[in-house]
Design a protein around this motif. Sequence first.
Motif, PDB file in Angstrom:
ATOM      1  N   UNK A 133       0.785  -1.208  -0.192  1.00 26.23           N
ATOM      2  CA  UNK A 133      -0.146  -0.109  -0.104  1.00 26.23           C
ATOM      3  C   UNK A 133       0.675   1.288   0.195  1.00 26.23           C
ATOM      4  N   UNK A 134       2.003   1.249   0.789  1.00 30.83           N
ATOM      5  CA  UNK A 134       2.913   2.378   0.808  1.00 30.83           C
ATOM      6  C   UNK A 134       3.359   2.451  -0.663  1.00 30.83           C
ATOM      7  N   UNK A 135       3.830   1.414  -1.416  1.00 34.02           N
ATOM      8  CA  UNK A 135       4.532   1.626  -2.515  1.00 34.02           C
ATOM      9  C   UNK A 135       3.305   1.968  -3.499  1.00 34.02           C
ATOM     10  N   UNK A 136       2.452   1.711  -3.423  1.00 35.07           N
ATOM     11  CA  UNK A 136       1.065   1.896  -4.404  1.00 35.07           C
ATOM     12  C   UNK A 136       0.881   3.181  -4.469  1.00 35.07           C
ATOM     13  N   UNK A 142      21.885   2.769  -2.949  1.00 34.84           N
ATOM     14  CA  UNK A 142      23.011   2.186  -3.688  1.00 34.84           C
ATOM     15  C   UNK A 142      23.629   3.193  -4.589  1.00 34.84           C
ATOM     16  N   UNK A 143      24.819   2.921  -4.969  1.00 34.26           N
ATOM     17  CA  UNK A 143      25.777   3.933  -5.606  1.00 34.26           C
ATOM     18  C   UNK A 143      25.072   4.331  -7.314  1.00 34.26           C
ATOM     19  N   UNK A 144      24.435   3.437  -7.495  1.00 32.00           N
ATOM     20  CA  UNK A 144      23.584   3.438  -8.987  1.00 32.00           C
ATOM     21  C   UNK A 144      22.364   4.414  -8.758  1.00 32.00           C
ATOM     22  N   UNK A 145      22.092   4.996  -7.742  1.00 32.10           N
ATOM     23  CA  UNK A 145      20.846   5.852  -7.326  1.00 32.10           C
ATOM     24  C   UNK A 145      21.358   7.133  -6.567  1.00 32.10           C
ATOM     25  N   UNK A 146      20.815   8.086  -7.160  1.00 28.52           N
ATOM     26  CA  UNK A 146      21.006   9.362  -6.432  1.00 28.52           C
ATOM     27  C   UNK A 146      20.279   9.643  -5.154  1.00 28.52           C
ATOM     28  N   UNK A 205      13.672  11.118  -1.816  1.00 26.42           N
ATOM     29  CA  UNK A 205      12.448  11.967  -2.228  1.00 26.42           C
ATOM     30  C   UNK A 205      11.344  10.846  -2.743  1.00 26.42           C
ATOM     31  N   UNK A 206      11.603   9.832  -3.589  1.00 28.17           N
ATOM     32  CA  UNK A 206      10.483   9.110  -4.148  1.00 28.17           C
ATOM     33  C   UNK A 206       9.955   7.950  -3.032  1.00 28.17           C
TER      34      UNK A 206
END
Length: 510
Positions: free
Chosen positions: A175-178, A488-492, A498-499
Amino acid sequence: MPAKRPNILFLMADQMTASRLPVYGHPLVKTPHLSRLAAEGVVFDSAYCNSPLCAPSRFTLMAGQLPSRIGGYDNAADFPADTPTFAHYLRDAGYLTALSGKMHFCGPDQLHGFEERLTTDIYPADYGWFVDWERFDERPTYYHNMSSVTQAGPCVRSNQLDFDDEVTFRARRFLYDYARNGESRPFCLTVSLTHPHDPYTIPREYWDRYEHDAIDMPRVPYSRELMDPHSRRLRHVYQLDEDTVSDAQIRNARHAYYGAISYVDDRLGEVLTTLRECGLEEDTIIVFSGDHGDMLGERGLWYKMSWFEDSARVPMIVHAPQRFAPRRVAESVSTMDLLPTFAELANDGVAPDYAAPLDGRSLLPHLTGGGGHDEVIGEYLGEGAIAPLLMIRRGRYKFVHSAPDPDQLFDLEADPRELTNLAETPEHLDRCRAFRDEIARRWDYARLHEAVLASQRRRQLVARALMKGKVTPWDHQPMVDASTQYMRNTIDLDDLERRARFPVVDIEGA
């Protein structure tokens, strides 16, 4: 009905008998969250499963078809992958379909229309729990026994607590992800707990919510006079003799069961809180029900596997106060009716073109106060039986037929505890004859009996063979991509945080 298609949150509890809930009149059990849903929703006072055993009941619920139509005979029956389920229909209609928890699918397909399955199952997916009517006295070790009752009491931890805590967590995470991922499709999320299913044990926190001496004992205690042939066979199956359990053990089991109901209420309350926190409650139809009940020592019987009320009757609540006014429904309905109900809710109240014949009927007429059907058809084909055990509930009467045994007819208005079998009384001979004629029209009894035996023989062979040599399990193994879940270092870092935050912070207005 509003133009926006609603989300559907389907909440299930395993082996939850309706008679133990306060919404159905029990004075002791505490379920504040379910009671709130009932007060604001539509409560079905006479809802039944269509086969009082876990897997066949769930297959029937998912498919809207009786066990005999889909081969869902027992707890090791294959659920065919080409059987359309409510998850298929809703997914085809544009819904995101997800399952967190138990559904007891048997066979290689462990999704059956669900796009996401958030947990594994608590029970095996293979055919190992097969039933053998042809060797009734050779009792397999996986059948129920009485250890659940003789060992009942508080615990610190159990297999079922591990499972249901994970089910709840995964459902809330969904539900949180949705809410924070911007999903445009409506969802149908099924949250299926394994409590209050035996074994009858629960943490001290829930045990202590009830005074032990206040726990009610069976209203109809064991007596030899009440033992019809099927009841005697059930007691044989779970190894219950007249001196097997004491009154103290019976009270312990019921005490733990009541605690488990409160545990279920707390876990479902957490899911409902998350739904509300995410701003999804008003757009979501909430449905609560179960797969079958539990006899809890009534009539000297335990667990399920019979057509007596505590075994076959289940709770059913539909909560959508902006769509359906709170009310109580007296007519008899079944969990098999949920598929056409869900399908119509997802299709602006109109039935879609069904890809297979349905035995269930929509509950929408009941929900809108426009009347509706008053009939339940049931089939029991699992352990404890030696031939098909068929049931018709219509109006005030329940009729049960199995070829080897005397028929049973109960007037549930005059005799809600089913103490008097009217099948052989002169004033009901015509009614019984009409029910028998109806059964002859509905079923080819001999063909059904042989189909069950043939299925048992096939699955016994397959189960034995697949356990030899290298074993390839069918169990669902949920996978989580950890590389995108946390930092992870592939993600800012700012993008990730924020997301992941909900609700989104308005930076410009800060």
